[in-house]
Design an enzyme around this catalytic site. Structure first.
Site, mmCIF file in Angstrom:
data_model
loop_
_atom_site.group_PDB
_atom_site.id
_atom_site.type_symbol
_atom_site.label_atom_id
_atom_site.label_comp_id
_atom_site.label_asym_id
_atom_site.label_seq_id
_atom_site.Cartn_x
_atom_site.Cartn_y
_atom_site.Cartn_z
ATOM 1 N N ASP A 1 26.816 26.812 -22.466
ATOM 2 C CA ASP A 1 27.715 25.765 -21.961
ATOM 3 C C ASP A 1 27.122 24.377 -22.221
ATOM 4 O OD1 ASP A 1 25.710 26.501 -20.169
ATOM 5 O OD2 ASP A 1 26.956 26.345 -18.371
ATOM 6 N N LYS B 1 22.695 32.695 -22.570
ATOM 7 C CA LYS B 1 23.036 32.451 -21.160
ATOM 8 C C LYS B 1 22.143 33.359 -20.326
ATOM 9 C CE LYS B 1 25.920 30.577 -18.111
ATOM 10 N NZ LYS B 1 26.143 29.133 -17.869
ATOM 11 N N TYR C 1 31.306 42.551 -29.514
ATOM 12 C CA TYR C 1 32.004 42.982 -30.719
ATOM 13 C C TYR C 1 31.762 44.451 -31.069
ATOM 14 C CZ TYR C 1 33.725 38.378 -32.086
ATOM 15 O OH TYR C 1 34.408 37.187 -32.139
ATOM 16 N N ASP D 1 33.641 27.527 -33.954
ATOM 17 C CA ASP D 1 34.929 26.828 -34.082
ATOM 18 C C ASP D 1 34.794 25.383 -33.595
ATOM 19 O OD1 ASP D 1 36.208 29.042 -35.177
ATOM 20 O OD2 ASP D 1 37.996 28.785 -33.924
ATOM 21 N N ASP E 1 30.906 33.048 -32.095
ATOM 22 C CA ASP E 1 32.305 32.914 -32.514
ATOM 23 C C ASP E 1 32.889 31.628 -31.945
ATOM 24 O OD1 ASP E 1 34.847 33.677 -33.566
ATOM 25 O OD2 ASP E 1 35.422 34.250 -31.527
HETATM 26 C C1 IPM Z 1 35.328 34.635 -37.212
HETATM 27 C C2 IPM Z 1 36.675 35.157 -36.784
HETATM 28 C C3 IPM Z 1 36.584 36.637 -36.469
HETATM 29 C C4 IPM Z 1 35.596 36.820 -35.338
HETATM 30 C C5 IPM Z 1 37.931 37.294 -36.131
HETATM 31 C C6 IPM Z 1 38.977 37.050 -37.197
HETATM 32 C C7 IPM Z 1 37.807 38.764 -35.850
HETATM 33 O O1 IPM Z 1 37.173 34.437 -35.714
HETATM 34 O O2 IPM Z 1 34.841 35.052 -38.270
HETATM 35 O O3 IPM Z 1 34.768 33.791 -36.516
HETATM 36 O O4 IPM Z 1 35.964 36.804 -34.173
HETATM 37 O O5 IPM Z 1 34.403 36.979 -35.639
HETATM 38 MN MN MN Z 2 35.887 32.879 -35.034
#
Ligand code: IPM
Ligand code: MN
Length: 354
Positions: free
Chosen positions: A221, A188, A134, A249, A245
């Site tokens: 993983d 990793k 990032y 999710d 990230d």
């Molecule tokens: C998160 C989001 C952000 C990230 C995006 C929107 C840039 O997905 O906060 O997880 O990748 O960190």
């Molecule tokens: Mn995200």
């Protein structure tokens, strides 16, 4: 307490309204005062003025104790422009080096995992938020030609690793899980033998200062596999930015999805300004319909209170949310809650005793 409010795009302002409604209710109950600064940053303003963060806005935000962010992302703006120009920019400028993502299955909320309930899914991810891929380091060679080469460099600094890992150990200690305090580093280091070697060595060194916390390690993983098979294994996970990230999710889905998942971008240093947000995007197609779920935004407000000097109020809000999900709401999906966005906000206030 001075809070900057960026409602943002799409359904962002609607869910923000409900979070602010709950803030008002709990402030009356617990007798604290606050000041709001409403800011119109986001896609709409960008389309009108060409600016994402106007001059002086970072300094203005710095003068606040916390930022509440509804959602950014506008259908008429190229994807990534606002995300990078606002969310990532603020993470870097305000040095919000912790991305905190509680993964808690609230009562009454459906998880895609069979035979799993709230006791099984209750962990926290502490994602590093300022380094790794990032950092935006890289470039092109012979761009647009058949010989093109692109680089995107992941960086890890000793200082960056240490402050994030130390915060994760402190957090694990404070969380004081009755099942045992365990911090799992997710990385990793079998392949990223430079960057994640630094991460790994730093983790081991800091771990020695916290003998009461089990210092554990998973490759990323394997972590994805275990999170689905045995989510109850995890207490706190510390992970690098990019992997964080991705796994957050996955974790959000386990806890019932974007309607409930919330996070904080924390600068834990003295005088730092942290930013709290529901994880779901701006969901433009639902704008103005009162069908979007405000639980994630209200959870983000609960986090804001917890980390901005009102931890008892934060806990009360978290409890009220769980009463509402457990006894009132039919679903956490937009349009299927059995209530409007505003009614869900009202129910949380009612459960607070407001
Ligand atoms: C998160 C989001 C952000 C990230 C995006 C929107 C840039 O997905 O906060 O997880 O990748 O960190
Ligand atoms: Mn995200």
């Amino acid at each position: 307490m001075k809070i900057a409010v960026i409602g943002g795009d799409g359904t962002g302002p609607e869910v923000t309204q409900e979070a602010l409604k709950v803030l008002e209710a709990v402030s009356k109950i617990d007798n604290f005062s606050y000041e709001l600064t409403d800011l119109d940053y986001g896609g709409e303003r960008y389309l009108k003025t060409g600016e994402i963060l106007p001059d002086g806005s970072v300094d203005l935000l710095r003068q606040h104790d916390a930022i509440f962010l509804g959602a950014v992302g506008h259908p008429d703006v190229t994807p990534g422009v606002i995300e990078k120009g606002l969310l990532l920019e603020l993470r870097f400028q305000l040095d919000q080096y912790i991305n905190l993502r509680p993964v808690k299955l609230y009562p009454g909320v459906e998880t895609p995992l069979a035979n799993r309930g709230p006791d099984d899914i209750d962990f926290v991810v502490v994602r590093e938020n300022t380094e790794d891929l990032y950092a935006g380091i890289g470039g092109f060679l012979k761009k647009g030609t058949a010989d093109e080469v692109a680089t995107q460099t992941a960086i890890y600094s000793r200082k960056g690793c240490e402050r994030w890992i130390r915060w994760a150990f402190e957090y694990t200690q404070k969380r004081n899980n009755p099942k045992g305090k365990r911090l799992t580093l997710v990385a990793k280091n079998n392949v990223l033998t430079y960057g994640h070697d630094l991460v790994w060595r730093t983790f081991q060194e800091v771990a020695a200062e916290y003998p009461d916390v089990e210092a554990d390690y998973n490759h990323v993983d394997a972590c994805c596999m275990w999170m689905v098979k045995n989510p109850d294994y995890y207490d706190v996970i510390a992970t690098t930015n990019m992997f964080g990230d991705i796994i957050t999710d996955l974790a959000a889905v386990l806890q019932g999805g974007m309607g409930v998942a919330a996070g904080g971008n924390l600068c834990p240093d003295a005088g730092g300004t942290s930013m709290y947000e529901p994880m779901g995007g701006s969901a433009p197609k639902y704008t103005g319909q009162s069908v979007i779920n405000p639980i994630a935004a209200i959870s983000a407000m609960s986090m804001l209170l917890e980390h901005t000097g009102q931890p008892e109020s934060g806990k009360k809000v978290l409890n009220a949310i769980q009463v509402v999900t457990g006894t009132k709401m039919k679903s956490q999906s937009a349009g299927k809650m059995g209530y409007s966005t505003q009614e869900v906000g009202d129910l949380v206030c009612e459960a607070l005793g407001a």
